[in-house]
Design a protein around this motif. Structure first.
Motif, PDB file in Angstrom:
ATOM      1  N   ASN A  83       0.841  -1.189   0.000  1.00  0.00           N
ATOM      2  CA  ASN A  83       0.000   0.000   0.000  1.00  0.00           C
ATOM      3  C   ASN A  83       0.875   1.238   0.000  1.00  0.00           C
ATOM      4  N   LEU A  84       0.890   1.946  -1.130  1.00  0.00           N
ATOM      5  CA  LEU A  84       1.726   3.118  -1.311  1.00  0.00           C
ATOM      6  C   LEU A  84       0.887   4.359  -1.571  1.00  0.00           C
ATOM      7  N   GLY A  85      -0.333   4.352  -1.018  1.00  0.00           N
ATOM      8  CA  GLY A  85      -1.191   5.523  -1.104  1.00  0.00           C
ATOM      9  C   GLY A  85      -0.778   6.577  -0.095  1.00  0.00           C
ATOM     10  N   ILE A  86      -1.023   7.832  -0.434  1.00  0.00           N
ATOM     11  CA  ILE A  86      -0.825   8.956   0.481  1.00  0.00           C
ATOM     12  C   ILE A  86      -2.084   9.810   0.446  1.00  0.00           C
ATOM     13  N   SER A  87      -2.713  10.000   1.589  1.00  0.00           N
ATOM     14  CA  SER A  87      -3.928  10.802   1.636  1.00  0.00           C
ATOM     15  C   SER A  87      -3.650  12.226   1.182  1.00  0.00           C
ATOM     16  N   GLY A  88      -4.497  12.720   0.268  1.00  0.00           N
ATOM     17  CA  GLY A  88      -4.339  14.060  -0.280  1.00  0.00           C
ATOM     18  C   GLY A  88      -3.411  14.150  -1.464  1.00  0.00           C
ATOM     19  N   ASN A  89      -2.775  13.051  -1.842  1.00  0.00           N
ATOM     20  CA  ASN A  89      -1.774  13.080  -2.904  1.00  0.00           C
ATOM     21  C   ASN A  89      -2.410  13.413  -4.254  1.00  0.00           C
ATOM     22  N   ARG A  90      -1.631  14.080  -5.093  1.00  0.00           N
ATOM     23  CA  ARG A  90      -2.048  14.403  -6.460  1.00  0.00           C
ATOM     24  C   ARG A  90      -1.092  13.775  -7.471  1.00  0.00           C
ATOM     25  N   ALA A 142       6.642   3.042  -6.253  1.00  0.00           N
ATOM     26  CA  ALA A 142       5.957   1.917  -6.899  1.00  0.00           C
ATOM     27  C   ALA A 142       6.923   0.930  -7.515  1.00  0.00           C
ATOM     28  N   LEU A 143       7.919   1.438  -8.251  1.00  0.00           N
ATOM     29  CA  LEU A 143       8.801   0.561  -9.007  1.00  0.00           C
ATOM     30  C   LEU A 143      10.033   0.131  -8.230  1.00  0.00           C
ATOM     31  N   GLY A 144      10.328   0.797  -7.119  1.00  0.00           N
ATOM     32  CA  GLY A 144      11.597   0.587  -6.446  1.00  0.00           C
ATOM     33  C   GLY A 144      11.616  -0.478  -5.386  1.00  0.00           C
ATOM     34  N   HIS A 145      10.548  -1.249  -5.242  1.00  0.00           N
ATOM     35  CA  HIS A 145      10.518  -2.296  -4.225  1.00  0.00           C
ATOM     36  C   HIS A 145      10.844  -3.660  -4.836  1.00  0.00           C
ATOM     37  N   ALA A 146      11.426  -4.522  -4.024  1.00  0.00           N
ATOM     38  CA  ALA A 146      11.876  -5.829  -4.504  1.00  0.00           C
ATOM     39  C   ALA A 146      10.686  -6.688  -4.922  1.00  0.00           C
ATOM     40  N   GLY A 147      10.798  -7.273  -6.109  1.00  0.00           N
ATOM     41  CA  GLY A 147       9.825  -8.260  -6.548  1.00  0.00           C
ATOM     42  C   GLY A 147       8.552  -7.728  -7.147  1.00  0.00           C
ATOM     43  N   LEU A 165       2.598  12.281  -7.345  1.00  0.00           N
ATOM     44  CA  LEU A 165       2.815  10.870  -7.666  1.00  0.00           C
ATOM     45  C   LEU A 165       3.670  10.718  -8.921  1.00  0.00           C
ATOM     46  N   ASP A 166       3.530  11.631  -9.853  1.00  0.00           N
ATOM     47  CA  ASP A 166       4.350  11.603 -11.060  1.00  0.00           C
ATOM     48  C   ASP A 166       5.841  11.642 -10.718  1.00  0.00           C
ATOM     49  N   ARG A 167       6.203  12.258  -9.586  1.00  0.00           N
ATOM     50  CA  ARG A 167       7.601  12.391  -9.179  1.00  0.00           C
ATOM     51  C   ARG A 167       8.047  11.283  -8.236  1.00  0.00           C
ATOM     52  N   ARG A 168       7.145  10.722  -7.460  1.00  0.00           N
ATOM     53  CA  ARG A 168       7.526   9.691  -6.493  1.00  0.00           C
ATOM     54  C   ARG A 168       7.330   8.268  -7.030  1.00  0.00           C
TER      55      ARG A 168
END
Length: 430
Positions: free
Chosen positions: A257-264, A284-289, A276-279
């Motif tokens: 779960n990589l949601g952030i409340s209020g995120n755009r 999302a892509l930087g975690h193992a597996g 989210l375009d920057r993070r």
């Protein structure tokens, strides 16, 4: 989602680590991770961190607990089992060095207590303490322990004598704990942990060794974060998806779960994190597996331009107006980056939010494109799962938490059910 920035949110590059042990190779900064990670590692639990507004007198929602010289104990639930673990410590949004003098992992016994005899010391390059520069993160050494999926574990972190919090995950929906002064990482009882808080800090991932496992990254705003779901009960929609996958009995698949409340998607916020375009690459892509991503983002981009400016801390700043085309262009960038990393990405339709006509027209146009463009590798139709058929711009009453935007526990369960299980499993395993 969450209606309320300051343009201080930082875009941080992975910088070099400074650890108190200064051992080369202790840090393992992970950019795009392949679906089958080296060494059989897969991320079993993760969260997305965000900077805390840097104010001398912040409003109550943004006041941080005193952590200097104290032990912070956080409860996490791995979504796949494994033999061997490692913890990622992050100072990505730090405004100064992060110093931890002791870290331990133990089975939770409920509340702030841990099961006696289960605590294992966590080391970094063979040493128990670390100092991370701002912008840095580090994976621990291998922790010799066995983790069970769905069970709670306590991560206890002893902060340096002058340590403060400058970043957290604000809506953890999980009660965590801060001790009285001192190193209480090995304490099995809860007596030294009087302070409760519902944020999490410093730990951004818990990995396990599980050679046959892969992960699905769920990324977005408060609808993914699980805002207004039941505290301490793991009733967010990614929790429900993890439960469905466990019941399906296939080889283990983690849900992160990589949601952030209020995120755009397109704009940073002092309160609600980096766009989210920057993070996306890190979170999302930087975690193992990770083999597949489910993306749900955009309703705050549509809403925040219409929020009234606030004196002092304006969490909705910048009030940048967007069109459906702006959001679609943003989605295309994320799709390209996911595919470049060898991952599949599913687009989720934006859920009903009782919007006025002009904003509802943008939401409808975005959802039509998600369903019909075939730009994503697949679609998760959360809008169809939650909308009132007689009033499609509104949540069904039985799924409404009361604010006409965020689902209740039943609504989040309906979202989990709406994920096409066979397709997403195939995408993650490809």
């Amino acid at each position: 989602m969450f209606f309320r920035n300051d343009s201080r949110a930082l875009r941080v590059l992975m910088s070099a680590l400074l650890t108190s042990v200064c051992i080369a190779g202790a840090a393992q900064a992970r950019a795009a991770a392949p679906a089958q990670a080296p060494g059989g590692w897969v991320t079993a639990w993760a969260t997305a961190l965000q900077s805390i507004p840097d104010l001398s007198n912040p409003p109550p929602l943004y006041r941080t607990p005193d952590v200097a010289g104290r032990t912070v104990r956080q409860i996490v639930y791995p979504t796949v089992p494994g033999r061997g673990a490692r913890i990622r410590i992050s100072n990505v949004y730090g405004r100064g060095p992060l110093m931890l003098t002791d870290v331990m992992l133990a089975r939770s016994a409920g509340g702030a207590a841990t099961q006696p005899g289960t605590a294992v010391r966590v080391t970094f390059g063979g040493r128990p303490s670390i100092t991370l520069k701002p912008g840095a993160e580090i994976d621990s050494d291998l922790i010799q322990t066995t983790l069970t999926a769905g069970e709670p574990y306590a991560i206890s972190l002893v902060a340096g004598a002058h340590q403060t919090l400058s970043a957290w995950h604000r809506v953890a929906n999980q009660v965590n704990y801060v001790s009285t002064e001192g190193d209480h990482a090995a304490d099995a009882t809860s007596s030294a942990y009087p302070r409760k808080f519902t944020e999490s800090a410093w730990v951004s991932a818990l990995d396990v060794r599980a050679p046959n496992a892969v992960a699905i990254a769920a990324i977005g705003d408060s609808i993914t974060d699980g805002l207004r779901s039941s505290l301490n009960r793991n009733r967010r929609w990614p929790d429900g998806l993890a439960h469905r996958l466990g019941e399906a009995g296939s080889a283990p698949i983690a849900v992160l779960n990589l949601g952030i409340s209020g995120n755009r998607l397109l704009s940073d916020s002092a309160c609600y994190g980096e766009a989210l375009d920057r993070r996306f690459d890190r979170d999302a892509l930087g975690h193992a597996g990770v083999g597949a991503v489910i993306l749900l983002i955009g309703i705050n981009d549509i809403n925040f331009p219409s929020m009234p400016p606030r004196a002092g801390l304006d969490c909705d700043f910048p009030h940048t107006a967007v069109t459906a085309r702006d959001l679609i262009d943003g989605y295309r960038r994320l799709i390209e980056r996911a595919h470049r990393s060898g991952m599949r990405i599913y687009g989720a339709t934006l859920t009903p939010a009782s919007l006025p006509p002009a904003r509802e027209a943008i939401r409808t146009a975005v959802n039509d494109w998600i369903r019909t463009s075939h730009a994503f590798d697949g679609v998760v139709d959360f809008d169809a799962a939650l909308r009132d058929r007689a009033h499609p711009g509104e949540l069904q009453r039985r799924f409404d938490s009361g604010d006409h935007i965020h689902p209740n526990d039943d609504g989040y369960a309906a979202m989990a059910t709406a994920v096409p299980l066979d397709a997403i499993v195939s995408a993650a395993r490809r």
